[in-house]
Design an enzyme around this catalytic site. Sequence first.
Site, mmCIF file in Angstrom:
data_model
loop_
_atom_site.group_PDB
_atom_site.id
_atom_site.type_symbol
_atom_site.label_atom_id
_atom_site.label_comp_id
_atom_site.label_asym_id
_atom_site.label_seq_id
_atom_site.Cartn_x
_atom_site.Cartn_y
_atom_site.Cartn_z
ATOM 1 N N THR A 14 9.720 55.120 14.934
ATOM 2 C CA THR A 14 9.041 53.855 13.929
ATOM 3 C C THR A 14 8.917 52.662 14.623
ATOM 4 O O THR A 14 7.900 51.888 14.619
ATOM 5 C CB THR A 14 9.643 53.695 12.682
ATOM 6 O OG1 THR A 14 9.546 54.890 11.976
ATOM 7 C CG2 THR A 14 8.947 52.398 12.095
ATOM 8 N N ASP A 57 7.605 61.170 17.383
ATOM 9 C CA ASP A 57 8.131 61.069 16.037
ATOM 10 C C ASP A 57 9.712 61.749 16.337
ATOM 11 O O ASP A 57 9.488 63.077 16.750
ATOM 12 C CB ASP A 57 7.607 61.512 14.873
ATOM 13 C CG ASP A 57 8.475 61.243 13.417
ATOM 14 O OD1 ASP A 57 9.295 61.683 13.269
ATOM 15 O OD2 ASP A 57 7.845 60.747 12.558
ATOM 16 N N THR A 89 14.827 56.974 13.625
ATOM 17 C CA THR A 89 16.067 57.118 13.044
ATOM 18 C C THR A 89 16.201 58.623 12.420
ATOM 19 O O THR A 89 17.694 59.061 12.381
ATOM 20 C CB THR A 89 16.086 56.291 11.781
ATOM 21 O OG1 THR A 89 14.890 56.612 10.921
ATOM 22 C CG2 THR A 89 16.080 54.907 12.267
ATOM 23 N N ASP A 90 15.319 59.358 12.294
ATOM 24 C CA ASP A 90 15.635 60.913 11.397
ATOM 25 C C ASP A 90 16.442 61.537 12.322
ATOM 26 O O ASP A 90 17.191 62.188 11.597
ATOM 27 C CB ASP A 90 14.089 61.300 11.416
ATOM 28 C CG ASP A 90 13.392 60.845 10.304
ATOM 29 O OD1 ASP A 90 13.951 59.915 9.681
ATOM 30 O OD2 ASP A 90 12.108 61.154 10.048
ATOM 31 N N ARG A 235 27.909 74.145 5.580
ATOM 32 C CA ARG A 235 28.112 72.972 4.896
ATOM 33 C C ARG A 235 28.828 73.518 3.573
ATOM 34 O O ARG A 235 27.744 73.817 2.649
ATOM 35 C CB ARG A 235 27.087 72.219 4.772
ATOM 36 C CG ARG A 235 26.604 71.527 6.107
ATOM 37 C CD ARG A 235 25.719 70.414 5.863
ATOM 38 N NE ARG A 235 26.277 68.929 5.299
ATOM 39 C CZ ARG A 235 25.473 68.036 5.141
ATOM 40 N NH1 ARG A 235 24.319 68.120 5.239
ATOM 41 N NH2 ARG A 235 25.952 67.028 4.584
ATOM 42 N N CYS A 267 30.232 66.566 1.449
ATOM 43 C CA CYS A 267 30.782 65.082 1.113
ATOM 44 C C CYS A 267 30.598 64.253 2.283
ATOM 45 O O CYS A 267 30.691 64.612 3.643
ATOM 46 C CB CYS A 267 32.286 65.441 0.936
ATOM 47 S SG CYS A 267 32.329 66.245 -0.642
HETATM 48 N N1 ASP Z 1 10.046 59.706 11.525
HETATM 49 C C1 ASP Z 1 10.577 58.432 12.140
HETATM 50 C C2 ASP Z 1 11.344 59.014 13.346
HETATM 51 O O1 ASP Z 1 12.539 59.605 13.196
HETATM 52 C C3 ASP Z 1 11.497 57.730 11.424
HETATM 53 C C4 ASP Z 1 12.052 56.254 12.168
HETATM 54 O O2 ASP Z 1 11.911 56.339 13.311
HETATM 55 O O3 ASP Z 1 12.930 55.627 11.519
HETATM 56 O O4 ASP Z 1 10.870 59.179 14.652
#
Ligand code: ASP
Length: 328
Positions: A14, A57, A89-90, A235, A267
């Site tokens: 992102t 992404d 982040t994913d 899990r 958890c």
């Molecule tokens: N879908 C995006 C990614 O992981 C989300 C992000 O960057 O926060 O590339």
Amino acid sequence: MNRKRLLYIHTGGTLGMTPKGDPGPLAPSDYAENVLPFVRGLEELVEIDGVAIANIDSTDMTPALWEAMAAQVADGLDRYDGFVIIHGTDTMAFTASALSFLLENLPRPVVLTGSQRPIAALRTDARQNLLHASICATLDLPEVGICFDDELLRGNRATKVSVQSYRAFASPGLEPLVRMGVDLTFPTPCRRPTGPFRLRRGFSTKVVPISLYPGAPARLIDLIVDMGATGIVLRAFGAGNVPLDGWPEAIGRATAAGVPVVIGTQCLHGAVELGRYAGSAAAMEAGAISAGAMTPESTLTRTMFLLGQGLDLEGFSEAWQTDFAGEI
Ligand code: ASP
């Protein structure tokens, strides 16, 4: 002043995205590599080179790209004081865990960062994250970390916990390596290399994770083994419990076929403790291996990594006991 030298390794996410059409879904954009104009002033502190090895992404991340990132770091160890990896982040916690296993005895900081909003957005978290990540990459912290919001977390202990909050990651079992308030504090002492640096390779992509649910049929395990899986990460519930109805026997069959079954938990806090309840005692008896307090991301990538080294079940079980990069 002698400025530190950093290498930015861009992979996408992102942070460098723009909306496709107006309005539209976010997609990697051409200006992704040109993030520096958004963090003016940083060049007074550090000298930055950049390389884009992907612009995706992170949903499309692959073990081949993990290896490409690790190779890029290995190649730059003589020239750079630290590395910042710009990443979605994913799957950032998977990449951070994988890199921590590939970069054995890492002598420099490798800091992954990204953002919840693109860097060109007015109310973005990207500028602060990039700034903080860059500062962390100049410190004497030879670990793979995730820098988000105002924390640097050990990468293989971090997990994504929010799609909404600017505090997207947590490290449930370990205090941050760095807290970045008015002053920097260092709640968890960092690790140090104990031998010469070594670039490792290899992941098995035939490790299958299963999340247990009430009523889940134990033959899922047999089906996965029949499909040719090299390992299974289960899990399980709570402290590592599996249903008594057929699951221990299925775990026993997988183990007898040479397929390790690693048990983690659904958890967020606490650790797997096989033997504490009847369900996990039977699983342990059948040959299941405990993931302890490892994050799901670390458990999976570690299983992929160890099986990628060509270990058999015995070798895998033995290697599983070793703490490679502070992940245990
Ligand atoms: N879908 C995006 C990614 O992981 C989300 C992000 O960057 O926060 O590339």
